[in-house]
Design an enzyme around this catalytic site. Structure first.
Site, PDB file in Angstrom:
ATOM      1  N   GLU A 104       6.820   5.804  -9.336  1.00 39.94           N
ATOM      2  CA  GLU A 104       5.228   5.544  -9.293  1.00 39.94           C
ATOM      3  C   GLU A 104       4.376   6.322  -8.432  1.00 39.94           C
ATOM      4  OE1 GLU A 104       3.937   1.495  -8.396  1.00 39.94           O
ATOM      5  OE2 GLU A 104       5.715   0.499  -9.331  1.00 39.94           O
ATOM      6  N   GLY A 133       0.781  -1.064  -0.013  1.00 40.18           N
ATOM      7  CA  GLY A 133       0.134  -0.117   0.020  1.00 40.18           C
ATOM      8  C   GLY A 133       0.690   1.358   0.024  1.00 40.18           C
ATOM      9  N   SER A 175       3.781   2.771 -15.617  1.00 40.65           N
ATOM     10  CA  SER A 175       2.731   3.350 -16.280  1.00 40.65           C
ATOM     11  C   SER A 175       1.347   3.399 -15.649  1.00 40.65           C
ATOM     12  CB  SER A 175       2.529   2.331 -17.795  1.00 40.65           C
ATOM     13  OG  SER A 175       3.447   1.897 -18.483  1.00 40.65           O
ATOM     14  N   THR A 190      -9.027  -1.964 -18.742  1.00 39.36           N
ATOM     15  CA  THR A 190      -9.991  -2.494 -19.751  1.00 39.36           C
ATOM     16  C   THR A 190     -10.127  -4.175 -19.645  1.00 39.36           C
ATOM     17  OG1 THR A 190      -8.624  -2.868 -21.540  1.00 39.36           O
ATOM     18  CG2 THR A 190      -9.654  -0.697 -21.411  1.00 39.36           C
ATOM     19  N   MET A 196      -3.463  -7.373  -6.983  1.00 42.13           N
ATOM     20  CA  MET A 196      -3.056  -8.318  -7.722  1.00 42.13           C
ATOM     21  C   MET A 196      -3.692  -9.184  -8.404  1.00 42.13           C
ATOM     22  SD  MET A 196      -0.068  -6.859  -7.826  1.00 42.13           S
ATOM     23  CE  MET A 196       1.130  -8.160  -8.515  1.00 42.13           C
ATOM     24  N   ARG A 197      -5.113  -9.231  -8.392  1.00 37.43           N
ATOM     25  CA  ARG A 197      -6.128 -10.235  -8.860  1.00 37.43           C
ATOM     26  C   ARG A 197      -6.458  -9.598 -10.310  1.00 37.43           C
ATOM     27  NH1 ARG A 197      -7.480 -14.147  -5.610  1.00 37.43           N
ATOM     28  NH2 ARG A 197      -9.296 -14.775  -6.920  1.00 37.43           N
ATOM     29  N   LEU A 226      -5.799  -7.641 -20.145  1.00 38.22           N
ATOM     30  CA  LEU A 226      -4.797  -7.492 -19.121  1.00 38.22           C
ATOM     31  C   LEU A 226      -3.809  -6.653 -19.117  1.00 38.22           C
ATOM     32  CD1 LEU A 226      -3.868  -8.242 -16.195  1.00 38.22           C
ATOM     33  CD2 LEU A 226      -2.814 -10.165 -17.383  1.00 38.22           C
ATOM     34  N   ASP A 227      -3.502  -5.694 -18.420  1.00 37.38           N
ATOM     35  CA  ASP A 227      -2.492  -4.457 -18.676  1.00 37.38           C
ATOM     36  C   ASP A 227      -2.506  -4.059 -20.118  1.00 37.38           C
ATOM     37  OD1 ASP A 227      -1.705  -5.101 -16.035  1.00 37.38           O
ATOM     38  OD2 ASP A 227      -0.481  -6.705 -16.556  1.00 37.38           O
ATOM     39  N   HIS A 260       0.976   0.305 -13.114  1.00 33.61           N
ATOM     40  CA  HIS A 260       1.783  -1.145 -13.486  1.00 33.61           C
ATOM     41  C   HIS A 260       3.186  -0.750 -13.459  1.00 33.61           C
ATOM     42  CE1 HIS A 260       2.177  -5.050 -15.521  1.00 33.61           C
ATOM     43  NE2 HIS A 260       3.095  -4.254 -15.966  1.00 33.61           N
ATOM     44  N   ARG A 298     -14.731 -16.716  -9.410  1.00 34.30           N
ATOM     45  CA  ARG A 298     -13.865 -15.476  -9.375  1.00 34.30           C
ATOM     46  C   ARG A 298     -15.343 -14.356  -9.679  1.00 34.30           C
ATOM     47  NH1 ARG A 298     -10.168 -14.141 -14.435  1.00 34.30           N
ATOM     48  NH2 ARG A 298     -11.873 -13.093 -15.074  1.00 34.30           N
TER      49      ARG A 298
END
Ligand code: GAR
Length: 218
Positions: free
Chosen positions: A175, A13, A137, A142, A91-92, A145-146, A110, A66
């Site tokens: 970041e 965090g 970045s 969307t 992280m999911r 993924l990434d 990311h 999920r």
């Protein structure tokens, strides 16, 4: 506009803390409406509680699959009525139904210069590829993924003798200002995503904003 933010985080965090500190310092016009994690022991939740922000764990193991976990998580997120959902070390994978229901309202930070090095172990990926430049970045989330449109980036050099850990530390230091400056740009209405794609300062198809040494966009 005061941006009402929900943060999703799975671990340490430190990006969340950067947002908390910037709001407290008056350098980011935003409110943290809630912090959400898939892990009850995520330090991010403790940071939120310490700052007086509602903190919630929604655990995958308490849900059948999920899709059910995503639905429960986002029902909780929606309850705090955020303008923007920030994935900061979440992280999911988030399923397409939840992502597609919130176009242009979810961003992710990311640790690579996307589209290079998607997925995990990005710093090792960069070292293995022998690149001279690496970084982070911020992109709209969307279902790819990434792979969503990149709003902004911060670059760092890869130095001789770097390990994944030394490189990760150099990237992480960039970041935090990158995420804050991106949030300022979003709050100011400089960036939006619509059916025609990403617009930066009213321009479609613009290149990502670049964080300068002064921690502002060039
Ligand atoms: C950050 O480096 C972030 O870019 C990365 O996890 C770290 C979280 O740090 N995110 C991803 O890898 C997403 N795929 P933090 O918990 O200290 O903010």
């Amino acid at each position: 506009m005061t941006l009402r933010i929900a943060v999703l985080a799975s671990g340490r965090g430190s990006n969340l803390q950067a947002i908390i500190d910037a709001i407290a310092a008056g350098t980011l016009d935003a409110t943290l409406a809630g912090v959400y994690s898939d892990r009850r022991d995520a330090f991010a939740l403790q940071r939120a509680r310490d700052a007086g922000i509602p903190a919630h764990a929604v655990r995958p193991r308490d849900h059948a699959d999920r899709a059910a976990h995503d639905a429960a998580l986002f029902a909780a997120v929606d309850a705090c009525v955020p303008d923007l959902i920030v994935c900061a070390g979440y992280m999911r994978l988030i399923g397409a139904p939840e992502v597609d229901a919130r176009p242009g309202r979810m961003i992710n930070i990311h640790p690579s210069l996307l589209p290079a090095f998607k997925g995990l172990h990005t710093h090792q990926q960069a070292l293995d590829a022998g690149v001279a430049e690496h970084g982070a970045s911020v992109h709209f989330v969307t279902a790819d993924l990434d792979g969503g449109p990149v709003i902004a980036q911060a670059k760092v050099p890869v130095l001789p003798g770097d390990t994944a850990d030394t490189l990760a530390a150099r990237v992480l230091a960039r970041e935090h200002p990158l995420l804050l400056e991106t949030l300022r740009a979003l709050a100011a209405g400089r960036v939006r995503l619509d059916e025609e794609g990403l617009h930066i300062d009213g321009q479609a198809g613009a290149l990502p904003l670049q964080l300068g040494a002064n921690n502002r966009f060039a």
